[in-house]
Enzyme design. Structure first.
Site, PDB file in Angstrom:
ATOM      1  N   ARG A   1       6.435  15.724   2.347  1.00 24.84           N
ATOM      2  CA  ARG A   1       6.171  14.304   2.131  1.00 24.84           C
ATOM      3  C   ARG A   1       5.770  14.050   0.684  1.00 24.84           C
ATOM      4  NH1 ARG A   1       0.818  12.058   2.811  1.00 24.84           N
ATOM      5  NH2 ARG A   1       0.809   9.766   2.887  1.00 24.84           N
TER       6      ARG A   1
ATOM      7  N   LYS B   1       5.153   3.559  10.228  1.00 31.84           N
ATOM      8  CA  LYS B   1       3.798   4.082  10.394  1.00 31.84           C
ATOM      9  C   LYS B   1       2.958   3.078  11.185  1.00 31.84           C
ATOM     10  CE  LYS B   1       1.951   5.935   6.662  1.00 31.84           C
ATOM     11  NZ  LYS B   1       1.634   6.063   5.211  1.00 31.84           N
TER      12      LYS B   1
ATOM     13  N   ARG C   1      -6.275  -1.930  -3.006  1.00 27.31           N
ATOM     14  CA  ARG C   1      -7.091  -0.870  -3.593  1.00 27.31           C
ATOM     15  C   ARG C   1      -8.072  -1.430  -4.616  1.00 27.31           C
ATOM     16  NH1 ARG C   1      -5.309   4.126  -2.161  1.00 27.31           N
ATOM     17  NH2 ARG C   1      -3.266   4.144  -1.159  1.00 27.31           N
TER      18      ARG C   1
ATOM     19  N   THR D   1      -2.757  12.549   9.784  1.00 32.62           N
ATOM     20  CA  THR D   1      -4.069  12.230   9.205  1.00 32.62           C
ATOM     21  C   THR D   1      -5.226  13.031   9.772  1.00 32.62           C
ATOM     22  OG1 THR D   1      -3.347   9.939   9.639  1.00 32.62           O
ATOM     23  CG2 THR D   1      -5.015  10.262   7.979  1.00 32.62           C
TER      24      THR D   1
END
Length: 517
Positions: free
Chosen positions: A43, A250, A84, A308
């Site tokens: 990934r 996702k 962010r 995760t």
């Protein structure tokens, strides 16, 4: 056929391993060792690193894959609308419960003035879309605050109060679980990465923060119109594969769970991204959500990656916790096709050890699962479809059980036959041969499937010889072992598979008894 990999290399597990590349794992030596240790898909996380560093990683994987003679895929992970914190000073900024914080989209760098922390943002509209009382969570909820009000001269700041203090550093993610954000699912920065991915022939693209099926369909429609024509000319499967890069949706927002079946239907594969899921919804519900998502993928016959924090402690320590090992095993028991490592391999101290730990855990879980004899039904959606290939795949499973076959070998030019076999959950390896390098790489995500890139044999006799030679060279079978063979005629063309045979390795009488379907 390259056979410079050792016959004694560990036999692959049925479930696949996805590993994230980063500074800790990007060297050619490490990538080669990770492939040897069992990584099927690498990934690239576009949230970190520039195009030059990702191109270097991609080239490293491609050459290591060629060297190992083993197809390995590369998945590009689009950041999506992740909000962010902007630039912060070197050591970050420490905030404490009760302290005031001002989010100021225009600020260039975070600072503290008169005891008030001032934080820059990557998403200016946040100030308009957060209501007083909404939660603002930073760094997966490590730092928490509540929105108080609009502030500043023009009302372009957002005042918040800290409820759980901690350190805030550059680029940490911000989650706003209580607010509905207008932010598009695919940002301008994402579209630039999409173009980059198409230009460089990535094998999968993951879309973050999917909320509705339409967002997946939008990306797929755009990809379908972005085919790099030249690259596909030498690939006989290209026409049937369609040149669009497959999309992994996702699931990490509660809204996605409300539209789960439509999202699974729209996507080519699914990732259970538990990090943000656990920040946006009650943590106690995440394992339940995981089971629901994996089950939905099985219903629709789509591969599912569980991701995760699977070996989070191995970022810094050489051995995992009992809970982490249990978590990986349970993802396998749930029926996940693949499990993923993020920071563990990207920036951790023990990338190779983490992959080896994961592989041993998967292998033990699969052995235990087989011993428990848990039957899995074929996907409901496939049973409805009545594809001849799907029916053959289901029959092949029963035959394999009856004769005690060690494995199943098939010619799967575009990957369809391999996918049907994978969905039937055979519990024995499926070796899928194709002359298409692209199809071979796309099959790396399918549970139980070991793709092999080989020139198309002329006819079933030649295919039988290829299978015998290859399986013996890998040390996966010995003389007189039964193997189920699936092939269509002519081989090398994309066509429904139409014959099933039982092959006894090294049987002098031509070795197989055919069963026409």
């Amino acid at each position: 056929m390259h056979h410079h990999h050792m016959p004694d290399s560990p036999r692959p597990t049925l479930a696949k391993i996805v590993a994230t590349l980063g500074p800790a794992s990007e060297s050619p030596e490490t990538v080669a060792r990770l492939i040897e240790a069992g990584v099927s898909v690498f990934r690239l996380n576009f949230s970190h690193g520039d195009a030059a560093s990702h191109l270097r990683r991609l080239m490293t994987v491609r050459s290591a894959s060629a060297e190992a003679g083993r197809p390995v895929a590369v998945l590009g992970d689009l950041c999506g609308p992740k909000i962010r914190v902007g630039q912060a000073p070197a050591g970050g900024i420490e905030v404490h419960a009760g302290q005031d914080v001002i989010f100021r989209p225009g600020a260039s760098v975070a600072s503290v003035e008169h005891g008030v922390a001032i934080l820059p943002l990557t998403y200016p509209a946040l100030v308009d879309e957060v209501r007083p009382g909404d939660r603002i969570l930073i760094d997966d909820g490590a730092v928490r605050m509540l929105a108080v009000e609009r502030a500043g001269g023009q009302g372009d700041d957002l005042l918040a109060r800290v409820t759980t203090g901690g350190r805030i550093t550059t680029g940490k993610g911000i989650n706003i679980p209580d607010s509905t954000l207008s932010v598009p699912a695919i940002t301008d920065a994402d579209w630039r990465w999409v173009e980059w991915a198409v230009e460089h022939g990535l094998d999968f693209l993951a879309l973050s923060f999917v909320r509705r099926a339409e967002e997946v369909l939008e990306l797929k429609a755009r990809l379908a119109g972005m085919c790099p024509v030249g690259r596909w000319r030498d690939d006989p499967a290209a026409a049937a594969l369609g040149c669009a890069i497959p999309v992994v949706a996702k699931i990490e927002k509660p809204q996605a769970l409300a539209d789960l079946h439509r999202i699974v239907e729209a996507a080519d594969a699914i990732m259970v991204a538990r990090g943000d899921l656990g920040v946006e919804m009650d943590l106690a519900q995440v394992p339940v959500a995981q089971k629901r998502i994996v089950a939905a993928c099985q219903d629709h016959g789509k591969p599912c990656i569980v991701a995760t924090q699977m070996l989070e402690t191995m970022i810094d320590r050489p051995s995992p916790t009992r809970a982490e090992v249990s978590d990986i095993a349970n993802a396998i028991f749930d029926g996940a096709d693949a499990v993923m490592l993020s920071a563990e391999t990207a920036v951790g101290k023990y990338p190779l050890l983490a992959v080896e730990t994961m592989r041993r855990t998967i292998a033990a879980a699969e052995a235990g699962d087989a011993a428990l004899h848990r039957e899995a039904a074929p996907p409901a959606k496939l049973v409805e479809s009545r594809y001849p290939t799907a029916a053959l795949a289901h029959g092949a499973r029963d035959i394999a059980g009856d004769i005690g076959a060690k494995l199943i070998a098939c010619w799967s030019q575009a990957g369809g036959t391999a996918r049907y076999l994978s969905q039937n959950d055979f519990r024995i390896p499926i070796i899928a041969y194709t002359s298409s390098p692209i199809a071979a790489r796309r099959m790396t995500l399918l549970k139980g499937v070991t793709p092999v890139h080989a020139p198309a044999p002329r006819g079933l006799g030649a295919f039988t010889e290829l299978v015998e030679r290859d399986l013996l060279a890998r040390g996966w079978v010995k003389k007189s072992d039964p193997v189920v063979l699936l092939a269509g005629k002519p081989l090398g063309e994309v066509k429904a598979t139409n014959s099933l045979a039982i092959l006894y390795i090294g049987d002098p009488r031509g070795g197989y008894r055919a069963h026409q379907a």
